[in-house]
Scaffold this motif. Structure first.
Motif, PDB file in Angstrom:
ATOM      1  N   ALA A 155       0.826  -1.204   0.000  1.00  0.00           N
ATOM      2  CA  ALA A 155       0.000   0.000   0.000  1.00  0.00           C
ATOM      3  C   ALA A 155       0.858   1.251   0.000  1.00  0.00           C
ATOM      4  CB  ALA A 155      -0.931  -0.021   1.210  1.00  0.00           C
ATOM      5  N   GLU A 156       2.108   1.129   0.485  1.00  0.00           N
ATOM      6  CA  GLU A 156       2.980   2.290   0.578  1.00  0.00           C
ATOM      7  C   GLU A 156       3.815   2.504  -0.683  1.00  0.00           C
ATOM      8  OE1 GLU A 156       5.219  -1.209   2.374  1.00  0.00           O
ATOM      9  OE2 GLU A 156       3.177  -0.419   2.319  1.00  0.00           O
ATOM     10  N   THR A 157       3.570   1.739  -1.758  1.00  0.00           N
ATOM     11  CA  THR A 157       4.305   1.942  -3.002  1.00  0.00           C
ATOM     12  C   THR A 157       4.257   3.419  -3.385  1.00  0.00           C
ATOM     13  OG1 THR A 157       3.844  -0.280  -3.795  1.00  0.00           O
ATOM     14  CG2 THR A 157       4.428   1.354  -5.440  1.00  0.00           C
ATOM     15  N   ILE A 158       5.428   3.989  -3.678  1.00  0.00           N
ATOM     16  CA  ILE A 158       5.527   5.417  -3.933  1.00  0.00           C
ATOM     17  C   ILE A 158       5.745   5.684  -5.417  1.00  0.00           C
ATOM     18  CG2 ILE A 158       6.864   7.508  -3.441  1.00  0.00           C
ATOM     19  CD1 ILE A 158       5.288   6.458  -1.039  1.00  0.00           C
ATOM     20  N   VAL A 159       5.026   6.648  -5.937  1.00  0.00           N
ATOM     21  CA  VAL A 159       5.253   7.160  -7.282  1.00  0.00           C
ATOM     22  C   VAL A 159       5.703   8.604  -7.142  1.00  0.00           C
ATOM     23  CG1 VAL A 159       4.227   7.683  -9.528  1.00  0.00           C
ATOM     24  CG2 VAL A 159       3.506   5.633  -8.280  1.00  0.00           C
ATOM     25  N   LYS A 160       6.876   8.922  -7.687  1.00  0.00           N
ATOM     26  CA  LYS A 160       7.407  10.286  -7.626  1.00  0.00           C
ATOM     27  C   LYS A 160       7.308  10.917  -9.009  1.00  0.00           C
ATOM     28  CE  LYS A 160      10.644   9.170  -3.897  1.00  0.00           C
ATOM     29  NZ  LYS A 160      12.070   9.104  -3.484  1.00  0.00           N
ATOM     30  N   ILE A 161       6.725  12.109  -9.065  1.00  0.00           N
ATOM     31  CA  ILE A 161       6.518  12.787 -10.337  1.00  0.00           C
ATOM     32  C   ILE A 161       7.061  14.206 -10.244  1.00  0.00           C
ATOM     33  CG2 ILE A 161       4.803  13.672 -11.963  1.00  0.00           C
ATOM     34  CD1 ILE A 161       3.003  11.344 -11.251  1.00  0.00           C
ATOM     35  N   THR A 162       7.929  14.544 -11.169  1.00  0.00           N
ATOM     36  CA  THR A 162       8.400  15.919 -11.313  1.00  0.00           C
ATOM     37  C   THR A 162       7.604  16.575 -12.430  1.00  0.00           C
ATOM     38  OG1 THR A 162      10.628  15.311 -10.591  1.00  0.00           O
ATOM     39  CG2 THR A 162      10.387  17.401 -11.784  1.00  0.00           C
ATOM     40  N   GLY A 163       6.834  17.587 -12.085  1.00  0.00           N
ATOM     41  CA  GLY A 163       5.941  18.217 -13.049  1.00  0.00           C
ATOM     42  C   GLY A 163       6.670  19.094 -14.049  1.00  0.00           C
ATOM     43  N   ARG A 203       1.404   8.308  -2.839  1.00  0.00           N
ATOM     44  CA  ARG A 203       1.168   6.947  -2.340  1.00  0.00           C
ATOM     45  C   ARG A 203      -0.072   6.401  -3.048  1.00  0.00           C
ATOM     46  NH1 ARG A 203       1.765  10.390   1.440  1.00  0.00           N
ATOM     47  NH2 ARG A 203      -0.402  10.279   2.111  1.00  0.00           N
ATOM     48  N   VAL A 204       0.136   5.984  -4.274  1.00  0.00           N
ATOM     49  CA  VAL A 204      -0.999   5.600  -5.116  1.00  0.00           C
ATOM     50  C   VAL A 204      -0.787   4.263  -5.824  1.00  0.00           C
ATOM     51  CG1 VAL A 204      -1.719   7.993  -5.520  1.00  0.00           C
ATOM     52  CG2 VAL A 204      -0.065   6.920  -7.064  1.00  0.00           C
ATOM     53  N   GLY A 205       0.276   3.538  -5.472  1.00  0.00           N
ATOM     54  CA  GLY A 205       0.614   2.332  -6.215  1.00  0.00           C
ATOM     55  C   GLY A 205      -0.506   1.313  -6.275  1.00  0.00           C
ATOM     56  N   HIS A 206      -1.095   0.978  -5.119  1.00  0.00           N
ATOM     57  CA  HIS A 206      -2.116  -0.073  -5.105  1.00  0.00           C
ATOM     58  C   HIS A 206      -3.383   0.324  -5.851  1.00  0.00           C
ATOM     59  CE1 HIS A 206      -5.209  -2.826  -3.558  1.00  0.00           C
ATOM     60  NE2 HIS A 206      -4.225  -3.685  -3.500  1.00  0.00           N
ATOM     61  N   PRO A 207      -3.985   1.502  -5.590  1.00  0.00           N
ATOM     62  CA  PRO A 207      -5.194   1.838  -6.354  1.00  0.00           C
ATOM     63  C   PRO A 207      -4.940   1.982  -7.850  1.00  0.00           C
ATOM     64  CG  PRO A 207      -4.519   3.667  -4.940  1.00  0.00           C
ATOM     65  CD  PRO A 207      -3.735   2.476  -4.514  1.00  0.00           C
ATOM     66  N   LEU A 208      -3.758   2.477  -8.238  1.00  0.00           N
ATOM     67  CA  LEU A 208      -3.484   2.549  -9.669  1.00  0.00           C
ATOM     68  C   LEU A 208      -3.479   1.165 -10.291  1.00  0.00           C
ATOM     69  CD1 LEU A 208      -0.676   5.201 -10.300  1.00  0.00           C
ATOM     70  CD2 LEU A 208      -3.104   5.363 -10.839  1.00  0.00           C
ATOM     71  N   ALA A 228       4.085  21.013  -6.072  1.00  0.00           N
ATOM     72  CA  ALA A 228       4.302  19.624  -5.672  1.00  0.00           C
ATOM     73  C   ALA A 228       3.742  19.360  -4.282  1.00  0.00           C
ATOM     74  CB  ALA A 228       5.794  19.305  -5.712  1.00  0.00           C
ATOM     75  N   ALA A 229       3.280  18.133  -4.081  1.00  0.00           N
ATOM     76  CA  ALA A 229       2.667  17.770  -2.812  1.00  0.00           C
ATOM     77  C   ALA A 229       2.964  16.312  -2.484  1.00  0.00           C
ATOM     78  CB  ALA A 229       1.155  17.995  -2.875  1.00  0.00           C
ATOM     79  N   ASP A 230       2.760  15.985  -1.233  1.00  0.00           N
ATOM     80  CA  ASP A 230       2.775  14.603  -0.755  1.00  0.00           C
ATOM     81  C   ASP A 230       1.316  14.216  -0.619  1.00  0.00           C
ATOM     82  OD1 ASP A 230       2.723  12.304   0.875  1.00  0.00           O
ATOM     83  OD2 ASP A 230       4.633  12.820   1.788  1.00  0.00           O
ATOM     84  N   ALA A 231       0.860  13.265  -1.419  1.00  0.00           N
ATOM     85  CA  ALA A 231      -0.569  12.953  -1.443  1.00  0.00           C
ATOM     86  C   ALA A 231      -0.789  11.458  -1.618  1.00  0.00           C
ATOM     87  CB  ALA A 231      -1.263  13.716  -2.578  1.00  0.00           C
ATOM     88  N   GLY A 232      -1.919  10.998  -1.141  1.00  0.00           N
ATOM     89  CA  GLY A 232      -2.322   9.609  -1.290  1.00  0.00           C
ATOM     90  C   GLY A 232      -3.696   9.518  -1.909  1.00  0.00           C
TER      91      GLY A 232
END
Length: 443
Positions: free
Chosen positions: A13-21, A408-413, A380-384
């Motif tokens: 559930a804690e899988t992290i996706v990092k995105i630089t806009g 923190r969106v790995g599982h729902p994605l 940029a933000a830290d979001a789930g």
């Protein structure tokens, strides 16, 4: 893959996706098979008396669940090595129960229960799972079963349906105060397909998933006609198997279109026809300033035509698909004027509002209405996210934001998108999946 003990593959559930806009998205993106259409087609395939092969099934969590669910209920059910083709064959020992734990993980459990009931005359199933962005009752499914002659009882968190006197042709209204129920329409189709005589489904949904189910059954000997009264279904005691291919996923297509437009880019979507996006979706995207055009039979070009426009949109049958609402809201933060999205399918749908506001968006909700202030400068933000389309919305916000976001969106994605992160990377997104996560579990 599933273990020998029947465990689902772990996606932390804690899988992290990092995105630089700030990266403009351009290129080609292959759309997966429709998750929702595939779920209903597999359920319909349970009625067949000979093997069925469902091709272009998306490799998402729900089909790991389906594979084990159907094996538990007595079908030979398996995905191929590429996790893209689902094969089904009934055995002589069907188990009249939907697994009490696994069944609670997917939204379409009542539809599966209807298929088992149609085949065996009895079924026990748990309450439906899926994304809990609002209360989603299943009373219309139970009403359909009762109309077909079943006695339906509830127990704790589940239900049992039996047909002590056999099935009978039925007439049932599947409308709700929010419009026609897509799931209940499919439940009614599956039961009517096995009931001798002619049944009538009043106020049916005409969503693509329903049309695909009707086409599947019609090609296998079930007579389905539609007129001003509704869907007339003449049941059959023998339904042929064969092959069926899942159409393109309009929800994924809408997400990728919004992602590209939020960065001022353009994308060629392969594996989906323009008409499969549906008129309600294309109209809203066009009004927002996105040009959509067919490039061949199974390719759609989408690109921004200058500044984005605010829009007023309503979700529901024939309108904007509900699943497109959260991604669209993220996109419309970049429009030159304000927008209003009114939810017409569910009592409300606003789980994306608070996560998007973490980026500096100005979004509010009141009941079913979501107000989006245009022209927001996103940072940029830290979001789930706890559900599929909210996860997609925060990804879009991060693509448009300044700086590097931690999501923190790995599982729902992975529940809804087979390869969204990899696809966005190929389009030029500054995106990485946390290296501590198993590469095989990347959404």
């Amino acid at each position: 893959m599933l273990s020998s003990a029947g465990q689902l593959p772990e996606v932390p559930a804690e899988t992290i996706v990092k995105i630089t806009g700030g990266h403009m998205l351009r290129g080609r993106y292959r759309v997966q098979g429709s998750k929702n259409a595939a779920l209903h087609l597999v359920a319909a395939a349970l009625l067949a008396d000979t093997p069925v092969t469902v091709r272009r099934v998306p490799n998402v969590v729900d089909f790991f669940v389906y594979e084990r669910l159907l094996q538990y209920s007595g079908w030979h059910a398996a995905m191929d090595a590429n996790r893209s083709t689902f094969t089904l064959e009934p055995t002589g020992q069907l188990h009249r129960e939907i697994h009490p734990d696994l069944g609670g993980l997917v939204r379409t459990t009542p539809v599966l229960a209807a298929a088992v009931l149609a085949r065996t005359g009895k079924v026990t199933w748990p309450g439906a799972g899926g994304d809990a962005f609002c209360r989603r009752p299943t009373d219309r499914h139970e009403a359909v079963m009762r109309a077909a002659g079943a006695v339906v009882d509830s127990y704790g968190s589940g239900f049992t349906a039996t047909c002590p006197s056999g099935f009978r042709p039925f007439r049932v209204d599947v409308s709700t105060r929010f419009g026609a129920s897509r799931g209940a329409t499919v439940t009614a189709l599956l039961l009517a397909a096995r009931v001798p005589g002619s049944s009538l489904i009043v106020n049916p949904s005409n969503e693509p998933e329903v049309r695909e189910t009707v086409s599947f059954l019609s090609q296998r000997g079930v007579l389905v006609d539609q007129d001003e009264e509704g869907l007339h279904v003449s049941g059959s005691d023998w339904i042929a198997g064969g092959e069926v291919e899942v159409p393109g996923d309009r929800d994924e297509a809408a997400t990728v279109i919004c992602a590209a437009a939020a960065t001022g880019g353009e994308v060629h979507l392969e594996g989906i026809a323009l008409h499969e996006l549906t008129e309600g979706l294309t109209q809203v995207l066009t009004r927002a300033g996105i040009s959509l055009s067919a490039v061949g039979a199974q390719c759609v070009e989408a690109k921004s035509e200058g500044p984005l426009n605010g829009v007023e949109a309503v979700t529901g049958e024939g309108f904007l698909p509900s699943n497109a609402g959260p991604p669209l809201a993220a996109l419309l933060t970049q429009a030159g004027s304000d927008s209003v999205i009114t939810e017409g399918v569910y009592p409300s749908r606003d789980t994306h509002v608070a996560p998007l506001n973490r980026f500096g968006a100005l979004i509010s909700s009141s009941g079913p209405v979501v107000h989006v202030r245009g022209g927001a400068q996103l940072n940029a933000a830290d979001a789930g996210a706890g559900d599929i389309r909210t996860a997609a919305a925060v990804v879009i916000a991060a693509l448009a934001a300044q700086g590097t976001s931690v999501l923190r969106v790995g599982h729902p994605l992975w529940r809804g998108y087979q390869h969204l992160t990899a696809g966005l990377q190929a389009l030029g997104a500054g995106l990485v999946v946390d290296e501590s996560a198993d590469d095989d579990q990347e959404p």
